[in-house]
Design a protein around this motif. Structure first.
Motif, PDB file in Angstrom:
ATOM      1  N   PHE A 170      67.186  97.441 101.736  1.00  0.00           N
ATOM      2  CA  PHE A 170      66.864  97.587 103.158  1.00  0.00           C
ATOM      3  C   PHE A 170      65.389  97.276 103.404  1.00  0.00           C
ATOM      4  N   GLY A 171      64.521  97.821 102.563  1.00  0.00           N
ATOM      5  CA  GLY A 171      63.090  97.581 102.711  1.00  0.00           C
ATOM      6  C   GLY A 171      62.735  96.116 102.527  1.00  0.00           C
ATOM      7  N   MET A 172      63.350  95.452 101.560  1.00  0.00           N
ATOM      8  CA  MET A 172      63.087  94.034 101.323  1.00  0.00           C
ATOM      9  C   MET A 172      63.551  93.176 102.500  1.00  0.00           C
ATOM     10  N   THR A 173      64.681  93.554 103.091  1.00  0.00           N
ATOM     11  CA  THR A 173      65.200  92.804 104.240  1.00  0.00           C
ATOM     12  C   THR A 173      64.280  92.952 105.441  1.00  0.00           C
ATOM     13  N   ILE A 174      63.857  94.177 105.730  1.00  0.00           N
ATOM     14  CA  ILE A 174      62.938  94.408 106.848  1.00  0.00           C
ATOM     15  C   ILE A 174      61.631  93.665 106.622  1.00  0.00           C
ATOM     16  N   TRP A 175      61.131  93.698 105.395  1.00  0.00           N
ATOM     17  CA  TRP A 175      59.890  92.997 105.063  1.00  0.00           C
ATOM     18  C   TRP A 175      60.017  91.502 105.343  1.00  0.00           C
ATOM     19  N   LEU A 176      61.126  90.915 104.911  1.00  0.00           N
ATOM     20  CA  LEU A 176      61.337  89.486 105.114  1.00  0.00           C
ATOM     21  C   LEU A 176      61.422  89.149 106.602  1.00  0.00           C
ATOM     22  N   MET A 177      62.087  89.991 107.377  1.00  0.00           N
ATOM     23  CA  MET A 177      62.202  89.759 108.812  1.00  0.00           C
ATOM     24  C   MET A 177      60.835  89.825 109.500  1.00  0.00           C
ATOM     25  N   ILE A 178      59.950  90.654 108.984  1.00  0.00           N
ATOM     26  CA  ILE A 178      58.625  90.813 109.591  1.00  0.00           C
ATOM     27  C   ILE A 178      57.691  89.667 109.210  1.00  0.00           C
ATOM     28  N   VAL A 179      57.633  89.312 107.928  1.00  0.00           N
ATOM     29  CA  VAL A 179      56.626  88.341 107.480  1.00  0.00           C
ATOM     30  C   VAL A 179      57.051  86.895 107.699  1.00  0.00           C
ATOM     31  N   GLY A 180      58.366  86.620 107.682  1.00  0.00           N
ATOM     32  CA  GLY A 180      58.831  85.254 107.850  1.00  0.00           C
ATOM     33  C   GLY A 180      58.875  84.491 106.534  1.00  0.00           C
ATOM     34  N   PRO A 181      59.396  83.263 106.568  1.00  0.00           N
ATOM     35  CA  PRO A 181      59.644  82.513 105.323  1.00  0.00           C
ATOM     36  C   PRO A 181      58.390  82.008 104.632  1.00  0.00           C
ATOM     37  N   PHE A 182      57.314  81.731 105.363  1.00  0.00           N
ATOM     38  CA  PHE A 182      56.156  81.082 104.758  1.00  0.00           C
ATOM     39  C   PHE A 182      55.391  82.020 103.833  1.00  0.00           C
ATOM     40  N   VAL A 183      55.192  83.256 104.262  1.00  0.00           N
ATOM     41  CA  VAL A 183      54.572  84.242 103.380  1.00  0.00           C
ATOM     42  C   VAL A 183      55.522  84.596 102.252  1.00  0.00           C
ATOM     43  N   ALA A 184      56.798  84.724 102.566  1.00  0.00           N
ATOM     44  CA  ALA A 184      57.782  85.158 101.571  1.00  0.00           C
ATOM     45  C   ALA A 184      57.941  84.170 100.428  1.00  0.00           C
ATOM     46  N   MET A 185      57.858  82.872 100.719  1.00  0.00           N
ATOM     47  CA  MET A 185      58.177  81.895  99.674  1.00  0.00           C
ATOM     48  C   MET A 185      57.145  81.864  98.545  1.00  0.00           C
ATOM     49  N   TYR A 186      55.944  82.406  98.778  1.00  0.00           N
ATOM     50  CA  TYR A 186      54.947  82.422  97.706  1.00  0.00           C
ATOM     51  C   TYR A 186      54.891  83.760  96.972  1.00  0.00           C
ATOM     52  N   PHE A 187      55.723  84.711  97.397  1.00  0.00           N
ATOM     53  CA  PHE A 187      55.741  85.988  96.690  1.00  0.00           C
ATOM     54  C   PHE A 187      56.161  85.828  95.235  1.00  0.00           C
ATOM     55  N   PRO A 188      57.145  84.967  94.893  1.00  0.00           N
ATOM     56  CA  PRO A 188      57.486  84.805  93.469  1.00  0.00           C
ATOM     57  C   PRO A 188      56.294  84.363  92.625  1.00  0.00           C
ATOM     58  N   LEU A 189      55.399  83.560  93.211  1.00  0.00           N
ATOM     59  CA  LEU A 189      54.200  83.142  92.487  1.00  0.00           C
ATOM     60  C   LEU A 189      53.317  84.349  92.194  1.00  0.00           C
ATOM     61  N   TRP A 190      53.128  85.197  93.192  1.00  0.00           N
ATOM     62  CA  TRP A 190      52.335  86.417  93.019  1.00  0.00           C
ATOM     63  C   TRP A 190      53.007  87.352  92.016  1.00  0.00           C
ATOM     64  N   TYR A 191      54.314  87.508  92.145  1.00  0.00           N
ATOM     65  CA  TYR A 191      55.046  88.439  91.282  1.00  0.00           C
ATOM     66  C   TYR A 191      55.113  87.930  89.842  1.00  0.00           C
ATOM     67  N   LEU A 192      54.910  86.642  89.650  1.00  0.00           N
ATOM     68  CA  LEU A 192      54.839  86.102  88.301  1.00  0.00           C
ATOM     69  C   LEU A 192      53.737  86.792  87.506  1.00  0.00           C
ATOM     70  N   GLY A 193      52.648  87.150  88.185  1.00  0.00           N
ATOM     71  CA  GLY A 193      51.583  87.894  87.521  1.00  0.00           C
ATOM     72  C   GLY A 193      52.052  89.257  87.048  1.00  0.00           C
ATOM     73  N   CYS A 194      52.873  89.927  87.861  1.00  0.00           N
ATOM     74  CA  CYS A 194      53.431  91.228  87.459  1.00  0.00           C
ATOM     75  C   CYS A 194      54.318  91.085  86.230  1.00  0.00           C
ATOM     76  N   LEU A 195      55.171  90.070  86.240  1.00  0.00           N
ATOM     77  CA  LEU A 195      56.078  89.852  85.113  1.00  0.00           C
ATOM     78  C   LEU A 195      55.300  89.493  83.845  1.00  0.00           C
ATOM     79  N   THR A 196      54.217  88.737  84.015  1.00  0.00           N
ATOM     80  CA  THR A 196      53.377  88.387  82.869  1.00  0.00           C
ATOM     81  C   THR A 196      52.763  89.638  82.258  1.00  0.00           C
ATOM     82  N   TYR A 197      52.287  90.535  83.116  1.00  0.00           N
ATOM     83  CA  TYR A 197      51.721  91.789  82.612  1.00  0.00           C
ATOM     84  C   TYR A 197      52.786  92.594  81.864  1.00  0.00           C
ATOM     85  N   ASP A 198      53.976  92.673  82.447  1.00  0.00           N
ATOM     86  CA  ASP A 198      55.052  93.428  81.799  1.00  0.00           C
ATOM     87  C   ASP A 198      55.368  92.869  80.418  1.00  0.00           C
TER      88      ASP A 198
END
Length: 256
Positions: A170-198
């Motif tokens: 639910f939170g992810m859906t609301i977030w996507l509706m608020i920010v739109g596709p352009f901000v959302a599409m680069y989140f995997p790039l940012w989250y790649l840093g989290c996965l690298t740390y893990d």
């Protein structure tokens, strides 16, 4: 985080910042006449910053901010300790600059400038300046655009990390509706840093698989060749992250 990793991250951060400065210097002062081999890697350096940010945020969350409250308080304090001063300085600088007729005239033709307004101040203070491709610039402070992405990634990171099940979706859906596709599409790039740390933090000393430890230097050299190949083929058709023309171009930018 051990000292060697911290120094390495600082070095990468410094080099990425230098690349951004070089790119802006080349574009705004020399009209892109300087050799692109050295002075035209700004977009890619911004992508490096995104990955570094995800890496560091995951480390901080794991080591010092284990719950939603501590994470939220720390992120807001960190952001606004810089943002409030940046907004005040930008507004004052814009006011002083506009007292000069030559400055006003030059800004009329600047693609990176919008006059300071109540709307731009509020949107930048609330990090809503990039929602749905709005790109609301605060005076001449266009570099502020990245915080419109960064802060929204903190929000989604908190949703993913501190919730579960239906609440997370639910939170992810609301977030996507608020920010739109352009901000959302680069989140995997940012989250790649989290996965690298893990991945790296599975060892206390940030150990890596024996294969990568043995061949890391050669892998590093290979990535340089791959980078320049992609940069001078696909990269020729890409644009900046915050340029919004149509969805297909932005998807192409994401793939690049």
């Amino acid at each position: 985080m051990n000292k060697s990793v911290s120094i390495y991250l600082d070095l990468v951060r410094f080099l990425a910042a230098l690349m951004v400065v070089f790119a802006h210097f080349n574009a705004l002062v020399f009209g892109r006449e300087l050799p692109g081999f050295i002075f035209n890697h700004g977009r890619e350096a911004v992508a490096v910053f995104f990955v570094l940010s995800g890496f560091v945020i995951r480390h901080i969350q794991k080591s010092r901010e284990p719950n939603f409250r501590s994470f939220t308080v720390a992120r807001l304090a960190r952001l606004y300790s810089v943002v409030l001063l940046a907004v005040v300085v930008t507004v004052l600088a814009d006011f002083v600059g506009n007292l000069n007729a030559e400055y006003r005239q030059s800004m009329n033709f600047a693609v990176f400038y919008d006059p300071v307004s109540v709307k731009s101040v509020i949107s930048n203070l609330t990090f809503t300046n990039e929602l749905w491709g709005s790109h609301l610039i605060l005076g001449a402070n266009e570099p502020f655009w990245s915080l419109g992405y960064e802060a929204m990634y903190y929000v989604l990171f908190a949703v993913i990390t501190f919730s579960s099940g239906k609440l997370r979706w639910f939170g992810m859906t609301i977030w996507l509706m608020i920010v739109g596709p352009f901000v959302a599409m680069y989140f995997p790039l940012w989250y790649l840093g989290c996965l690298t740390y893990d991945k790296l933090s599975t060892s206390k000393e940030y150990g890596v698989d024996k294969f990568f430890a043995k061949y890391s230097f050669y892998i590093f050299l290979a990535t340089i060749f791959v980078y320049f190949f992609v940069r001078h083929t696909i990269g020729k058709h890409a644009s900046n992250m915050y340029f919004f023309f149509f969805l297909s171009l932005n998807l192409f930018n994401f793939l690049y």
